[in-house]
Design an enzyme around this catalytic site. Structure first.
Site, PDB file in Angstrom:
ATOM      1  CG  ASP A  75      43.209  39.039  52.127  1.00 44.52           C
ATOM      2  OD1 ASP A  75      42.805  37.877  52.348  1.00 44.52           O
ATOM      3  OD2 ASP A  75      42.548  39.864  51.468  1.00 44.52           O
ATOM      4  CG  ASP A  78      40.077  36.170  52.320  1.00 45.24           C
ATOM      5  OD1 ASP A  78      41.019  36.390  53.103  1.00 45.24           O
ATOM      6  OD2 ASP A  78      40.063  36.603  51.147  1.00 45.24           O
ATOM      7  CE1 TYR A 227      43.871  42.870  48.414  1.00 47.01           C
ATOM      8  CE2 TYR A 227      43.577  40.495  48.511  1.00 47.01           C
ATOM      9  CZ  TYR A 227      43.409  41.753  49.062  1.00 47.01           C
ATOM     10  OH  TYR A 227      42.760  41.894  50.277  1.00 47.01           O
TER      11      TYR A 227
END
Length: 486
Positions: A75, A78, A227
């Site tokens: 994303d 990471d 998220y």
């Protein structure tokens, strides 16, 4: 005349600040904004890979659940695959390609390839196990304690899913939106693939509706605070239904849209909150087709824009002294790129129908909206008080110490020995040296509210790139590349 005066007032502000409007090379920025996705790829990389310091990674993803979940994108900085933002990234790349593909020139093929890398993975997630939707790979709490290359990952690759007993209408609605939007991208280029995307989108949407609940409640610390679905899941049901209606034109999805009732009307648009995006998407019917059944969405889209424009009496949007929209301190450019996409796209619909509207006493034309959109794009590309381009590899000055594991650690070619979980911190993460690998096209979180940027690897709120920041700017870059000759 009032629309002209709005532009004049806004441009005078910037002239007084000591820098004038410039036209960056939008075509170059467009190519780089798409190239960035190659640096985020998980899985076995194709021969066409241009970002060569990346290599294969995550080939065992899905193994813990006895399924193949290889592929997709990490994303941000990471090594985790979070499907909620990845699906939004896919929807935005697809929307940008649908609206602006004709302006993309040779980049259209690259945009399609970037979308397909995501949809191939999302299809696996949606079809690998009946009654389940896989929504992520990699334990974020473990991954974030390490600073290692994706190629060296030795952290547990936990697999996360939603199901009838652990629902996730938000992530399922967004996945349905992504697959439906992408099905339109491939309708002519690959009809069989397009049909597969659409049929899968319908099933995933049905799952989202039948088993309603927030994925944050089902998955807890696996997705929060990273998220979390803060806005709930009704916006994703609206968004998914809107995309399926656009892809199918079926009354079922129109009735579903109407059954969802009153909407929230926020002043932002992001991987979490889809209301404004759904309103602009649906307003297209009201403007381009003169369909009165969609008048509500046109009004909501214009209400949103009135909250964004700087001279609007109902504006709730702060701008920095240098002219950048400033929504939230963490990764502000994600909101700037997403909102700019909506501004550009609504102005495009307005222009096609010679439509104008009012925000109170402010007369709004397509050009007055595009002026604000262009200012945001130009600011990101270096037309700002410190002349810093926030796109890596674009222009003479750009972030050199981005918060990104693969970029900040030497490549396998340079350093064949494995770098373990803790091995990357001391010599690399804490180093003041520029990152050894340039992640071309990456747009970082951006400057602070005073137009300042420290270029500090540890300051992830400002120095971390993310797929969804880039996905939303591809459309506006294509629009401006097609509008201005470079």
């Amino acid at each position: 005349m009032r629309g002209v005066s709005f532009c004049l007032v806004f441009s005078l502000c910037f002239l007084l600040l000591g820098f004038v409007q410039a036209n960056p090379n939008y075509k170059d920025a467009l190519a780089k904004s798409i190239l960035f996705f190659q640096g985020q790829k998980s899985g076995r990389l194709p021969p066409s890979q241009e970002i060569t310091w990346r290599s294969i990674s995550g080939l065992a993803d899905g193994l813990l659940a006895h399924v193949d979940l290889t592929g997709g994108y990490y994303d941000a900085g990471d090594n985790v695959k979070f499907n909620f933002p990845m699906a939004f990234t896919t929807t935005m790349l697809s929307w940008g390609t649908l609206e602006y593909g004709r302006r993309m020139g040779p980049e259209l093929q690259n945009a399609r390839a970037a979308i397909r890398w995501a949809t191939d993975y999302l299809l696996k997630c949606a079809t690998a196990t009946p009654g389940k939707l896989y929504v992520g790979v990699g334990d974020p709490n473990v991954d974030h304690k390490c600073w290692e290359r994706p190629e060296d990952m030795d952290t547990v690759r936990t697999v996360y899913a939603v199901s009838p007993s652990n629902p996730g209408s938000d992530v399922a609605g967004e996945t349905a939106a992504a697959l439906a939007a992408a099905s339109m991208v491939f309708r002519r280029a690959d009809p069989a693939y397009s049909r597969l995307l659409l049929s899968t989108a319908k099933k995933v949407m049905q799952f989202a509706l039948q088993y309603q609940g927030a994925y944050s409640d089902s998955l807890g610390s696996a997705v929060c605070p990273f998220y979390c679905s803060y806005s709930g899941y009704k916006d994703e049901l609206l968004w998914g239904a809107a995309w399926l209606f656009r892809a199918t034109n079926q009354m079922y999805y129109y009735n579903l849209l109407k059954s969802l009732g009153a909407d929230d009307q926020p002043d932002l648009f992001s991987w979490d909150n889809k209301y404004a995006g759904a309103h602009v998407l649906l307003s297209r019917r009201a403007l381009l087709n003169n369909d009165k059944n969609f008048e509500q969405y046109k009004e909501e889209a214009e209400n949103f824009i009135c909250k964004i424009l700087p001279n609007s009496p109902s504006s709730s949007t702060q701008y920095t002294q240098g002219g950048l929209m400033y929504k939230l301190p963490e990764s502000n450019l994600q909101y700037v790129t997403s909102i700019t996409f909506l501004l550009t796209t609504y102005a495009k619909y307005m222009r096609a129908t010679k439509h104008t509207f009012n925000c109170g006493n402010l007369f709004v034309t397509p050009n007055s909206i595009l002026y604000v959109a262009k200012r945001q794009v130009d600011y990101i590309l270096g037309v700002n008080p410190i002349k810093m381009s926030y796109m890596v590899g674009f222009g003479p000055y750009y972030p050199k110490r981005i918060h990104h594991r693969g970029s900040s650690l030497p490549s396998l070619a340079r350093h064949p020995q494995a770098i373990g979980c803790d091995g990357g911190f001391q010599p690399f993460y804490y180093s003041a040296n520029p990152n050894p690998n340039i992640l071309i096209g990456a747009i970082v979180g951006g400057p602070n509210q005073n137009d300042g940027y420290s270029d500090d690897r540890s300051d992830y709120s400002h120095s971390e790139p993310a797929t969804y920041i880039n996905a939303a700017i591809v459309g506006p870059l294509a629009f401006f590349a097609g509008s201005y000759n470079n």
